[in-house]
Design an enzyme around this catalytic site. Structure first.
Site, PDB file in Angstrom:
ATOM      1  NE  ARG A 101       9.332  -1.040  12.169  1.00  0.00           N
ATOM      2  CZ  ARG A 101       8.260  -0.069  11.862  1.00  0.00           C
ATOM      3  NH1 ARG A 101       8.346   0.889  11.139  1.00  0.00           N
ATOM      4  NH2 ARG A 101       6.887  -0.518  12.648  1.00  0.00           N
ATOM      5  CD  GLU A 141      13.654   4.007  14.741  1.00  0.00           C
ATOM      6  OE1 GLU A 141      12.659   4.133  15.065  1.00  0.00           O
ATOM      7  OE2 GLU A 141      14.180   4.273  13.879  1.00  0.00           O
ATOM      8  NE  ARG A 157      -3.876   0.049   2.663  1.00  0.00           N
ATOM      9  CZ  ARG A 157      -3.776   0.852   3.523  1.00  0.00           C
ATOM     10  NH1 ARG A 157      -2.818   0.725   4.242  1.00  0.00           N
ATOM     11  NH2 ARG A 157      -4.598   1.694   3.374  1.00  0.00           N
ATOM     12  CB  ILE A 158       3.628   2.512   2.236  1.00  0.00           C
ATOM     13  CG1 ILE A 158       2.917   2.420   3.315  1.00  0.00           C
ATOM     14  CG2 ILE A 158       4.703   3.500   2.075  1.00  0.00           C
ATOM     15  CD1 ILE A 158       3.703   2.194   4.623  1.00  0.00           C
ATOM     16  CB  THR A 217      10.106   6.405   5.122  1.00  0.00           C
ATOM     17  OG1 THR A 217       9.418   5.396   3.922  1.00  0.00           O
ATOM     18  CG2 THR A 217      10.179   7.592   4.725  1.00  0.00           C
ATOM     19  CG  ASP A 276      10.856   9.244   9.061  1.00  0.00           C
ATOM     20  OD1 ASP A 276      11.304  10.086   9.933  1.00  0.00           O
ATOM     21  OD2 ASP A 276      10.113   8.347   9.591  1.00  0.00           O
ATOM     22  CG  ASP A 325       6.865  -6.762  -2.945  1.00  0.00           C
ATOM     23  OD1 ASP A 325       6.810  -7.705  -1.925  1.00  0.00           O
ATOM     24  OD2 ASP A 325       6.198  -5.761  -2.398  1.00  0.00           O
TER      25      ASP A 325
END
Length: 331
Positions: free
Chosen positions: A233, A262, A153-154, A231, A257, A173
């Site tokens: 992982r 992190e 979706r993203i 953006t 991001d 994919d």
């Protein structure tokens, strides 16, 4: 029944309290769930965690011993949760399986454009009334190639924007997305995608098989003037290898991001303390690198959907229902 929500941002708290109003009591904490803070949950049957929570075996043991029976994580990713231990302890675990894909896709584009057009450098200069253009030259993205690693979706939302820019689309994919095919995307091998992409964006989940998907070899296979955006992982990218390539003067720009180490840094104010992570400290010194603190999802729309889904997960648990969000069902 009071639900204890860990890692709640100030902007997020009103949304959580409003969503639970009339349904359940909720207490919001700004501390993140880890081994040190888990004892706070004693006596709370339901705990809600944030994306950077530590839900390893030791934390789950503490929660279970304190009476917690359900963990509702406010994120899609769940690589931070020891699901086997949760099942052994009889803990129900749920996540948010989906939310606005546009929040992340649009932010990925914000990073791509910012590094391509040197926006941060330009902004810093003009604050000092330095209006020179030297060193600010970017490139048109129209007509260039966007490589999308992960076309769910993203990834598909990112591809639609890239299509609007007039870019050639390559995808990789395990399953092809017909919607991306309709945009003119060509599915290729990972090696071909790395070699041909002017802009490479990552939209795959972090699993054992995808950790360091972009490793030293993958980075060397990319074009010297490519743009890399992550953006998804942080663990998808071997950051130490990335720093090595940046030191060699490669890549037009890198927008991150997320960062593989992190936890314990992102979402916290470390401005007055020494950051001991040498890799991150080196990474942020490169003028062609832009690092943000895992904020791609952070829109009113997406956070609202995440909160609503979390409320639904809690209500389902209390009613004995099961949905697609459940990772470990109620025993």
């Amino acid at each position: 029944m009071e639900i204890l929500a860990f890692g709640v941002q100030a902007d997020e708290q009103p949304l959580i309290e409003r969503a639970f109003a009339g349904r359940a009591e909720v207490r919001c904490l700004d501390v993140f769930l880890n081994e040190d803070t888990a004892p706070i949950a004693a006596g709370h049957e339901i705990v809600s965690s944030s994306v950077n929570a530590d839900l390893g075996a030791s934390v789950l043991e503490i929660l279970s011993a304190g009476g917690t029976r359900m963990v509702a994580q406010r994120s899609t990713g769940f690589n931070n949760i020891d699901l086997e231990t949760a099942e052994r302890l009889g803990l129900t675990v749920a996540r948010v399986s989906s939310y606005s894909p546009y929040s992340v896709a649009e932010f990925a584009w914000a990073l791509a454009l910012a590094v391509d057009r040197r926006v941060v450098r330009a902004s810093n200069r003009t604050r000092d009334f330095d209006f020179r253009l030297q060193g600010l030259m970017g490139r048109d993205l129209h007509g260039r190639t966007a490589g999308v690693l992960g076309t769910g979706r993203i990834g598909a939302a990112f591809a639609r924007i890239a299509h609007g820019f007039g870019m050639r689309l390559l995808g990789w994919d395990v399953t092809e997305n017909p919607a991306c095919r309709e945009l003119g995307m060509t599915y290729v091998s990972k090696d071909e995608l790395l070699a041909e992409s002017d802009l490479l964006t990552l939209h795959v989940p972090l699993m054992p098989g995808t950790r360091h998907l972009i490793d030293a070899a993958a980075l060397k296979a990319m074009r010297d003037d490519a743009i890399l955006v992550n953006t998804s992982r942080g663990g998808l990218v071997d950051t130490a290898a990335l720093v090595g390539e940046l030191r060699a003067g490669r890549f037009t720009g890198v927008g991150l991001d997320v960062y593989e180490a992190e936890a314990g840094l992102f979402f916290l104010d470390k401005s007055l303390t020494a950051v001991e992570d040498d890799t991150l400290a080196r990474l942020v010194t490169f003028p062609n690198v832009l690092v943000t603190s895992h904020q791609a999802y952070y829109t009113e729309d997406a956070v609202g959907q995440i909160v609503d889904a979390t409320v639904g997960n809690v209500l389902d648990y209390r009613a004995g229902r099961r949905s697609e969000n459940v990772l470990v069902p109620r025993s």
